[in-house]
Design a protein around this motif. Structure first.
Motif, short mmCIF file in Angstrom:
data_model
loop_
_atom_site.label_atom_id
_atom_site.label_comp_id
_atom_site.label_asym_id
_atom_site.label_seq_id
_atom_site.Cartn_x
_atom_site.Cartn_y
_atom_site.Cartn_z
N GLU A 107 91.08 39.16 10.43
CA GLU A 107 90.37 39.40 11.70
C GLU A 107 91.38 39.59 12.83
O GLU A 107 91.22 40.48 13.67
N ARG A 110 92.89 42.99 12.48
CA ARG A 110 91.94 44.01 12.92
C ARG A 110 91.89 44.07 14.45
O ARG A 110 91.94 45.15 15.05
N GLN A 111 91.80 42.89 15.09
CA GLN A 111 91.75 42.85 16.55
C GLN A 111 93.05 43.40 17.15
O GLN A 111 93.02 44.11 18.16
N ARG A 112 94.17 43.05 16.51
CA ARG A 112 95.45 43.55 16.98
C ARG A 112 95.49 45.08 16.92
O ARG A 112 95.94 45.74 17.87
N GLU A 114 92.92 47.07 16.97
CA GLU A 114 92.01 47.59 18.00
C GLU A 114 92.67 47.56 19.37
O GLU A 114 92.57 48.52 20.15
#
Length: 179
Positions: A107, A110-112, A114
């Protein structure tokens, strides 16, 4: 011989006289009979009670020891089961922790990605806006300068646009050649 007769008449201190012996024997039988009738049953009764108490105590102790041994075995079995359960729970917690850590890592990744993509998009948009604003400012300055050099007004928008584009293209070519 006289001496023998005389010695026979003197009483031997080791042999008691017969009447004393008979009276002592009768007294002994009476005392023994009394003790046998009255005291011996009480003594036997007390000895039997003590023997039963001791045997009962030994049996109780053996029963208690057997029960304690069985309880000890039960506790050992429960302790082994509890240790096994604790090890299983520890293993489950470790697996859950590992899965949660992997999930959080994915997660976060993924956030990184984004955030990086959004940052790149913002940087690209800012670069394009800055480039456009710079083109306009440079174009304005270039047309003003060119107008002053040429001595005529270059206010025509189409001409301005071509002049600016040509000037910026030359600058970009020079910048790429310098690299």
């Amino acid at each position: 011989m006289n001496l023998l007769v005389l010695a026979a008449e003197v009483e031997n201190p080791l042999i008691p006289p017969i009447p004393e012996l008979v009276i002592g024997l009768i007294a002994f039988v009476i005392v023994f009979g009394f003790l046998a009738k009255k005291l011996l049953p009480n003594i036997n009764k007390v000895l039997d009670e003590r023997r039963e108490a001791i045997e009962g105590g030994i049996e109780k102790a053996e029963a208690a020891q057997t029960e304690a041994q069985s309880v000890l075995e039960q506790y050992k079995a429960q302790l082994a089961e509890a240790r096994h359960e604790a090890a299983r729970l520890r293993q489950d917690a470790l697996e859950q922790g590992t899965a949660l850590k992997d999930e959080l890592r994915a997660e976060g990744q993924r956030q990184r990605e984004e955030i990086i993509a959004a940052g790149h998009a913002q940087i690209e948009a800012d670069r394009k806006a800055a480039s456009s604003a710079l083109r306009q400012d440079v174009g304005k300055l270039a047309t003003d300068l060119a107008g002053k050099l040429v001595g005529e007004s270059l206010e025509d928008h189409a001409r301005q646009s071509r002049t600016i584009d040509r000037f910026l293209s030359e600058l970009e070519e020079k910048a790429e050649a310098a690299r």
